[in-house]
Design a protein around this motif. Sequence first.
Motif, PDB file in Angstrom:
ATOM      1  N   ASP A  83       0.812  -1.221   0.000  1.00 18.43           N
ATOM      2  CA  ASP A  83       0.000   0.000   0.000  1.00 18.43           C
ATOM      3  C   ASP A  83       0.844   1.269   0.000  1.00 18.43           C
ATOM      4  N   VAL A  84       2.065   1.175   0.505  1.00 18.91           N
ATOM      5  CA  VAL A  84       2.857   2.370   0.784  1.00 18.91           C
ATOM      6  C   VAL A  84       3.118   3.199  -0.469  1.00 18.91           C
ATOM      7  N   LYS A  85       3.606   2.581  -1.513  1.00 20.84           N
ATOM      8  CA  LYS A  85       3.974   3.323  -2.729  1.00 20.84           C
ATOM      9  C   LYS A  85       2.778   4.061  -3.326  1.00 20.84           C
ATOM     10  N   LYS A  86       1.591   3.500  -3.171  1.00 13.09           N
ATOM     11  CA  LYS A  86       0.382   4.105  -3.732  1.00 13.09           C
ATOM     12  C   LYS A  86      -0.019   5.394  -3.002  1.00 13.09           C
ATOM     13  N   LEU A  87       0.557   5.630  -1.822  1.00 15.52           N
ATOM     14  CA  LEU A  87       0.148   6.766  -0.993  1.00 15.52           C
ATOM     15  C   LEU A  87       1.112   7.950  -1.063  1.00 15.52           C
ATOM     16  N   HIS A  92       2.339  12.533   3.481  1.00 19.33           N
ATOM     17  CA  HIS A  92       3.736  12.771   3.845  1.00 19.33           C
ATOM     18  C   HIS A  92       4.314  11.612   4.642  1.00 19.33           C
ATOM     19  N   GLY A  93       3.437  10.796   5.221  1.00 24.03           N
ATOM     20  CA  GLY A  93       3.902   9.711   6.069  1.00 24.03           C
ATOM     21  C   GLY A  93       2.846   8.638   6.234  1.00 24.03           C
ATOM     22  N   VAL A  94       3.242   7.553   6.894  1.00 26.52           N
ATOM     23  CA  VAL A  94       2.335   6.426   7.118  1.00 26.52           C
ATOM     24  C   VAL A  94       2.374   5.989   8.576  1.00 26.52           C
ATOM     25  N   ASN A  95       1.237   5.545   9.056  1.00 27.02           N
ATOM     26  CA  ASN A  95       1.109   4.987  10.396  1.00 27.02           C
ATOM     27  C   ASN A  95       1.011   3.469  10.237  1.00 27.02           C
ATOM     28  N   VAL A  96       2.063   2.775  10.612  1.00 32.66           N
ATOM     29  CA  VAL A  96       2.145   1.319  10.443  1.00 32.66           C
ATOM     30  C   VAL A  96       1.759   0.643  11.753  1.00 32.66           C
ATOM     31  N   ALA A 110       6.708  -2.754   5.723  1.00 34.56           N
ATOM     32  CA  ALA A 110       6.001  -1.515   5.393  1.00 34.56           C
ATOM     33  C   ALA A 110       6.832  -0.293   5.786  1.00 34.56           C
ATOM     34  N   LEU A 111       7.502  -0.364   6.926  1.00 37.36           N
ATOM     35  CA  LEU A 111       8.364   0.740   7.351  1.00 37.36           C
ATOM     36  C   LEU A 111       9.531   0.926   6.390  1.00 37.36           C
ATOM     37  N   TYR A 112      10.135  -0.160   5.955  1.00 36.01           N
ATOM     38  CA  TYR A 112      11.238  -0.073   4.999  1.00 36.01           C
ATOM     39  C   TYR A 112      10.742   0.474   3.658  1.00 36.01           C
ATOM     40  N   ALA A 113       9.543   0.064   3.236  1.00 34.36           N
ATOM     41  CA  ALA A 113       8.973   0.580   1.991  1.00 34.36           C
ATOM     42  C   ALA A 113       8.754   2.086   2.091  1.00 34.36           C
ATOM     43  N   LEU A 119       8.771   8.595   2.605  1.00 35.45           N
ATOM     44  CA  LEU A 119       7.672   8.952   3.508  1.00 35.45           C
ATOM     45  C   LEU A 119       8.132   8.892   4.957  1.00 35.45           C
ATOM     46  N   SER A 120       7.571   9.741   5.779  1.00 36.34           N
ATOM     47  CA  SER A 120       7.829   9.674   7.213  1.00 36.34           C
ATOM     48  C   SER A 120       7.122   8.454   7.791  1.00 36.34           C
TER      49      SER A 120
END
Length: 199
Positions: A83-87, A92-96, A110-113, A119-120
Motif C-alpha cells: 500500500d505504501v507506494k500508492k500513498l 507525507h507519512g504512514v502509520n504502520v 512496510a516501514l522499509y517501503a 515517507l515519514s
Amino acid sequence: HKGDSDDVWWCVDANSSWTISTAKSMLPVLKQFRRIKIVEQPFALNAHLGAEEQTIGWMQVKDLFASEGFAIYADESVRDATDVKKLVDISHGVNVKIDKAGGLIPAASALYAAERCGLSKWVGCMVSTALSCSCAATLLAHVPAADLDGAELVTSESAGSLQGGFIWNTARGTVEFTTSLEGTGDKVKGCGVVWTCVD
C-alpha cells in the motif's frame, strides 16, 4: 511530556471523514493551534485508488497543508508494504500497525517501503493488549514517533495478567523494556511463561 514545552505536539485524526473541500476549510481552524503538526487519514480509505480528479485534489491538499507546516499521514489506507507506494502522492507519512500489517515482519517491511519512498514513519496500534503494544514497541528503533496506547483503552484484565513489557520514560524521552527477559519482556503473572513476538 507535561506542561507547555515546545516538544509537545498534537495529531488530529480525521478517520477518513473529510472531503477535499472539508480539508481545505479546516486548514484555517487548525492553524489556530500551534501544537498540531499532523493530520491523520483525512481522505477516504481508498482515495488513492479513486478517480484521477480525486487524486489531484488530495495532492493539492497535501501541498497546501505542507506549506502551512502540517504533515498528512495515512493510517487506514496503509496495511502493508504494497500500500505504501500508492500513498506517496497524497501523504507525507504512514502509520504502520502490526495489527493491520499481519505481524512484525510485514510491519517492518512496510516501514522499509516507506523509507524507500521518502515517507515519514510512525508506529501505532489498534485497541489491544499490553502484549500487542510491547510487540509493536520492538519497532521503535525505526521510527521517530509512536502511538502505543492500545492497552490503555481496554479493561484492566490485559494489564492485570501480564508483567514487564515496555514503559515510557518521559524524563528521558525514551521507551524502555522493564525486564531483562528476551523478546518483548512480557511475562504471564504467576507462571514462568515469557511471551516473545515471532512471525
